[in-house]
Design a protein around this motif. Structure first.
Motif, PDB file in Angstrom:
ATOM      1  N   ASN A 144     -23.920  42.195  -7.728  1.00 15.95           N
ATOM      2  CA  ASN A 144     -24.684  41.713  -8.669  1.00 15.95           C
ATOM      3  C   ASN A 144     -24.257  42.018 -10.017  1.00 15.95           C
ATOM      4  OD1 ASN A 144     -25.702  44.113  -9.076  1.00 15.95           O
ATOM      5  ND2 ASN A 144     -27.608  43.887  -8.249  1.00 15.95           N
ATOM      6  N   SER A 145     -23.024  42.610 -10.136  1.00 18.80           N
ATOM      7  CA  SER A 145     -22.229  42.717 -11.316  1.00 18.80           C
ATOM      8  C   SER A 145     -20.897  43.099 -11.169  1.00 18.80           C
ATOM      9  CB  SER A 145     -22.900  44.246 -11.964  1.00 18.80           C
ATOM     10  OG  SER A 145     -22.344  44.645 -12.931  1.00 18.80           O
ATOM     11  N   THR A 146     -19.962  42.903 -12.023  1.00 18.61           N
ATOM     12  CA  THR A 146     -18.464  43.243 -11.883  1.00 18.61           C
ATOM     13  C   THR A 146     -18.146  44.713 -11.351  1.00 18.61           C
ATOM     14  OG1 THR A 146     -18.217  43.724 -14.314  1.00 18.61           O
ATOM     15  CG2 THR A 146     -17.985  41.589 -13.551  1.00 18.61           C
ATOM     16  N   PHE A 147     -17.290  45.025 -10.862  1.00 18.78           N
ATOM     17  CA  PHE A 147     -16.664  46.100 -10.573  1.00 18.78           C
ATOM     18  C   PHE A 147     -15.270  46.294 -11.306  1.00 18.78           C
ATOM     19  CE2 PHE A 147     -14.028  48.966  -8.219  1.00 18.78           C
ATOM     20  CZ  PHE A 147     -14.912  49.975  -7.877  1.00 18.78           C
ATOM     21  N   GLU A 148     -15.189  47.233 -11.887  1.00 19.31           N
ATOM     22  CA  GLU A 148     -13.889  47.670 -12.513  1.00 19.31           C
ATOM     23  C   GLU A 148     -13.136  49.065 -12.359  1.00 19.31           C
ATOM     24  OE1 GLU A 148     -13.780  46.229 -17.067  1.00 19.31           O
ATOM     25  OE2 GLU A 148     -15.919  46.439 -16.486  1.00 19.31           O
ATOM     26  N   TYR A 149     -12.014  49.182 -12.283  1.00 22.97           N
ATOM     27  CA  TYR A 149     -11.195  50.513 -12.175  1.00 22.97           C
ATOM     28  C   TYR A 149      -9.995  50.540 -13.226  1.00 22.97           C
ATOM     29  CZ  TYR A 149      -7.782  48.477  -9.174  1.00 22.97           C
ATOM     30  OH  TYR A 149      -6.710  47.650  -8.620  1.00 22.97           O
ATOM     31  N   ARG A 150      -9.645  51.820 -13.381  1.00 26.19           N
ATOM     32  CA  ARG A 150      -8.321  52.047 -14.043  1.00 26.19           C
ATOM     33  C   ARG A 150      -7.910  53.183 -13.391  1.00 26.19           C
ATOM     34  NH1 ARG A 150      -8.759  49.290 -19.220  1.00 26.19           N
ATOM     35  NH2 ARG A 150     -10.905  48.509 -19.581  1.00 26.19           N
ATOM     36  N   LEU A 151      -6.496  53.078 -13.115  1.00 28.73           N
ATOM     37  CA  LEU A 151      -5.814  54.212 -12.287  1.00 28.73           C
ATOM     38  C   LEU A 151      -4.842  54.724 -13.261  1.00 28.73           C
ATOM     39  CD1 LEU A 151      -4.992  55.984 -10.100  1.00 28.73           C
ATOM     40  CD2 LEU A 151      -3.504  54.174  -9.337  1.00 28.73           C
ATOM     41  N   TRP A 152      -4.664  55.819 -13.729  1.00 32.90           N
ATOM     42  CA  TRP A 152      -3.561  56.418 -14.685  1.00 32.90           C
ATOM     43  C   TRP A 152      -2.713  57.272 -14.161  1.00 32.90           C
ATOM     44  CZ3 TRP A 152      -8.921  57.430 -16.772  1.00 32.90           C
ATOM     45  CH2 TRP A 152      -9.347  56.286 -17.513  1.00 32.90           C
ATOM     46  N   VAL A 153      -1.282  57.027 -14.165  1.00 37.68           N
ATOM     47  CA  VAL A 153      -0.351  57.557 -13.931  1.00 37.68           C
ATOM     48  C   VAL A 153       0.660  58.396 -14.821  1.00 37.68           C
ATOM     49  CG1 VAL A 153      -0.513  56.819 -11.435  1.00 37.68           C
ATOM     50  CG2 VAL A 153       1.114  55.805 -13.156  1.00 37.68           C
ATOM     51  N   THR A 154       1.402  59.081 -14.650  1.00 43.41           N
ATOM     52  CA  THR A 154       2.389  59.469 -15.532  1.00 43.41           C
ATOM     53  C   THR A 154       3.548  58.710 -15.946  1.00 43.41           C
ATOM     54  OG1 THR A 154       3.453  60.894 -14.044  1.00 43.41           O
ATOM     55  CG2 THR A 154       2.070  62.142 -15.260  1.00 43.41           C
ATOM     56  N   TYR A 204      -5.119  48.333 -14.023  1.00 43.51           N
ATOM     57  CA  TYR A 204      -6.380  47.935 -14.476  1.00 43.51           C
ATOM     58  C   TYR A 204      -6.579  46.806 -13.026  1.00 43.51           C
ATOM     59  CZ  TYR A 204     -10.730  45.515 -16.487  1.00 43.51           C
ATOM     60  OH  TYR A 204     -11.748  44.803 -16.537  1.00 43.51           O
ATOM     61  N   GLY A 205      -7.992  46.912 -12.863  1.00 42.78           N
ATOM     62  CA  GLY A 205      -8.575  45.979 -11.759  1.00 42.78           C
ATOM     63  C   GLY A 205      -9.881  45.792 -12.007  1.00 42.78           C
ATOM     64  N   LYS A 206     -10.169  44.383 -11.631  1.00 39.45           N
ATOM     65  CA  LYS A 206     -11.761  43.832 -11.964  1.00 39.45           C
ATOM     66  C   LYS A 206     -11.993  42.885 -11.092  1.00 39.45           C
ATOM     67  CE  LYS A 206     -14.558  41.758 -15.570  1.00 39.45           C
ATOM     68  NZ  LYS A 206     -14.462  41.168 -16.792  1.00 39.45           N
ATOM     69  N   ILE A 207     -13.127  42.922 -10.343  1.00 33.77           N
ATOM     70  CA  ILE A 207     -13.660  42.060  -9.238  1.00 33.77           C
ATOM     71  C   ILE A 207     -14.939  41.602  -9.941  1.00 33.77           C
ATOM     72  CG2 ILE A 207     -14.668  41.695  -6.824  1.00 33.77           C
ATOM     73  CD1 ILE A 207     -13.052  44.139  -6.096  1.00 33.77           C
ATOM     74  N   THR A 208     -14.972  40.158  -9.974  1.00 37.97           N
ATOM     75  CA  THR A 208     -16.154  39.456 -10.433  1.00 37.97           C
ATOM     76  C   THR A 208     -16.733  38.557  -9.615  1.00 37.97           C
ATOM     77  OG1 THR A 208     -15.032  39.501 -12.832  1.00 37.97           O
ATOM     78  CG2 THR A 208     -17.146  37.683 -12.291  1.00 37.97           C
ATOM     79  N   PRO A 209     -17.940  38.835  -9.132  1.00 29.79           N
ATOM     80  CA  PRO A 209     -18.795  38.048  -8.071  1.00 29.79           C
ATOM     81  C   PRO A 209     -19.199  36.621  -8.676  1.00 29.79           C
ATOM     82  CG  PRO A 209     -20.256  39.552  -8.878  1.00 29.79           C
ATOM     83  CD  PRO A 209     -18.986  39.938  -9.412  1.00 29.79           C
ATOM     84  N   ILE A 210     -18.656  35.796  -7.791  1.00 25.70           N
ATOM     85  CA  ILE A 210     -19.054  34.220  -8.074  1.00 25.70           C
ATOM     86  C   ILE A 210     -20.317  33.847  -7.051  1.00 25.70           C
ATOM     87  CG2 ILE A 210     -18.244  31.715  -8.063  1.00 25.70           C
ATOM     88  CD1 ILE A 210     -15.544  32.782  -8.703  1.00 25.70           C
ATOM     89  N   ASN A 211     -19.912  34.065  -5.816  1.00 29.99           N
ATOM     90  CA  ASN A 211     -21.091  33.764  -4.692  1.00 29.99           C
ATOM     91  C   ASN A 211     -20.920  34.886  -3.918  1.00 29.99           C
ATOM     92  OD1 ASN A 211     -22.696  32.631  -2.905  1.00 29.99           O
ATOM     93  ND2 ASN A 211     -21.217  31.608  -1.882  1.00 29.99           N
ATOM     94  N   ALA A 212     -21.626  36.191  -4.027  1.00 30.69           N
ATOM     95  CA  ALA A 212     -21.179  37.364  -3.232  1.00 30.69           C
ATOM     96  C   ALA A 212     -22.347  37.690  -2.269  1.00 30.69           C
ATOM     97  CB  ALA A 212     -21.167  38.423  -4.578  1.00 30.69           C
ATOM     98  N   GLU A 213     -21.948  38.699  -1.414  1.00 29.21           N
ATOM     99  CA  GLU A 213     -22.874  39.050  -0.315  1.00 29.21           C
ATOM    100  C   GLU A 213     -23.868  40.000  -0.969  1.00 29.21           C
ATOM    101  OE1 GLU A 213     -22.606  41.531   3.859  1.00 29.21           O
ATOM    102  OE2 GLU A 213     -20.947  41.101   2.620  1.00 29.21           O
ATOM    103  N   ASP A 214     -23.662  41.113  -1.684  1.00 30.80           N
ATOM    104  CA  ASP A 214     -24.376  41.874  -2.305  1.00 30.80           C
ATOM    105  C   ASP A 214     -24.228  42.323  -3.897  1.00 30.80           C
ATOM    106  OD1 ASP A 214     -25.822  42.446  -0.143  1.00 30.80           O
ATOM    107  OD2 ASP A 214     -24.541  44.256   0.640  1.00 30.80           O
TER     108      ASP A 214
END
Length: 376
Positions: free
Chosen positions: A179-189, A167-177
């Motif tokens: 305006n919301s968090t970005f999340e991802y989940r990668l599932w493997v066997t 799982y990964g999450k990027i939360t902007p504090i002072n960002a370029e563009d």
């Protein structure tokens, strides 16, 4: 276009750097008190502090009967001035093998970074929180059921399966563009050294995600990404043994290319990662005050190591050192510094600048805010 050019510059120069990086580490081990006379091929000098001569192994890896590598503990050797510890930073960003803390083995299961970047000279510094975690879990896997006679397609729920999740999450504090968090989940066997490769990096695992989607094989079960109200998901039924249905995809993968911050984070980190001081530290005793330099044909690397007591992070105490370095290579200049512990495969804090004269000028600063250890 300017950012894409910068990415290209970083990776092209990295290819050249690889050809000479072997001179910085991986060769014959030498005592921190030795020095070599300059030769026509180049020169390397090292000086030690007053800690005395050390001996023994260090933080290296050994092959276990099962075929996996496990880190060895640091060793202590008696000298005229007392006990001196030897340890090198031999396994940077190794998320697969457990680490040793006070004689116990642990895996890093979660890490949170504060990341600051600047992607052009004189430009603003953007700030983000980066979170990474991994664990076994269960998910529903979907497939695309196709009626070959009619051509109709239907989303099919293939049931629940056990997977390993990144799982990964990027939360902007002072960002370029952003305006919301970005999340991802990668599932493997299952968790492997390959799937662990990018886990500890404070960036989106681009290579992992894209390879998972387009390799056409492997143990990738699925990928899920979310930014604002945009969602992308992909499932590979073949990974769980379901061969009668096609992979299922929903949403637009190009959502990634529309977020400038994602690209900038990836670019700045990999520039710093590829031009850091990491290779040189594979044979260096980071618990003894040391200065050194290496140079050949227009390439010059200077560094300094200073032990700096202990630091508590994630509820564990680590003996740390401060490391600083500068380098030049043709029209490229770099400078950086880091706080390291020999038995922790990530810098506690690191910052650096990469400058290509007339081109890229990138600053990166990463600091661990939180880390979770799970006993093996």
């Amino acid at each position: 276009m300017k950012k894409f050019r910068t990415v290209l510059v970083v990776f092209l120069v990295f290819l050249v750097f690889v050809s000479v990086s072997g001179c910085l580490g991986g060769g014959e081990e030498e005592s921190p008190t030795t020095s070599e006379s300059p030769t026509d091929a180049g020169s390397h000098t090292t000086s030690a502090g007053t800690g005395g001569t050390t001996g023994g192994g260090g933080y290296s890896t050994t092959e276990s009967p099962g075929g996996t590598t496990t880190p060895e503990t640091t060793t202590e050797t008696e000298t005229e001035t007392g006990t001196s510890e030897y340890a090198s930073w031999a396994n940077p960003w190794d998320a697969y093998n457990p680490i040793q803390i006070d004689g116990e083995q642990y895996l890093i299961t979660s890490i949170k970074y504060k990341l600051r970047i600047r992607t052009e000279e004189g430009g603003p510094i953007y700030e983000y929180e980066i979170e990474k975690s991994r664990k076994p879990t269960k998910i529903h896997v979907y497939g695309n059921k196709i009626d070959m006679e009619t051509g109709e397609q239907e989303k099919a729920d293939l049931g629940e399966f056990e997977v390993y999740e990144y799982y990964g999450k990027i939360t902007p504090i002072n960002a370029e563009d952003m305006n919301s968090t970005f999340e991802y989940r990668l599932w493997v066997t299952e968790r492997t050294s390959d799937t662990d490769t990018f886990f500890l990096f404070p960036s989106l695992d681009f290579l992992t995600l894209y390879a998972s989607l387009y390799s056409g094989a492997g143990n990738t079960v699925g990928v899920w990404m979310k930014y604002g109200d945009q969602v992308f998901e992909f499932y590979n039924p073949a990974a769980v043994g379901e061969m009668s249905v096609a992979p299922y995809q929903e949403g637009d993968i190009n959502m990634l290319s529309n977020i400038a911050d994602i690209e900038s984070i990836y670019m700045s980190w990999y520039g710093f990662y590829n031009f850091g001081f990491w290779t040189a530290l594979e044979d260096e005793n980071i618990y003894q005050e040391t200065t050194g330099s290496w140079g050949v044909m227009g390439y010059q690397y200077n560094y300094e190591v200073k032990p700096d007591g202990t630091m508590t992070i994630g509820g564990k105490d680590f003996k740390v050192s401060k490391v600083s370095w500068t380098y030049t290579f043709g029209g490229i200049t770099g400078q950086g510094e880091a706080v390291l512990a020999a038995n922790l495969p990530v810098p506690i804090e690191a910052k650096g600048v990469f400058i290509e004269q007339g081109g890229a000028n990138v600053f990166t600063h990463v600091k661990i805010e939180d880390i979770v250890f799970e006993k093996v």
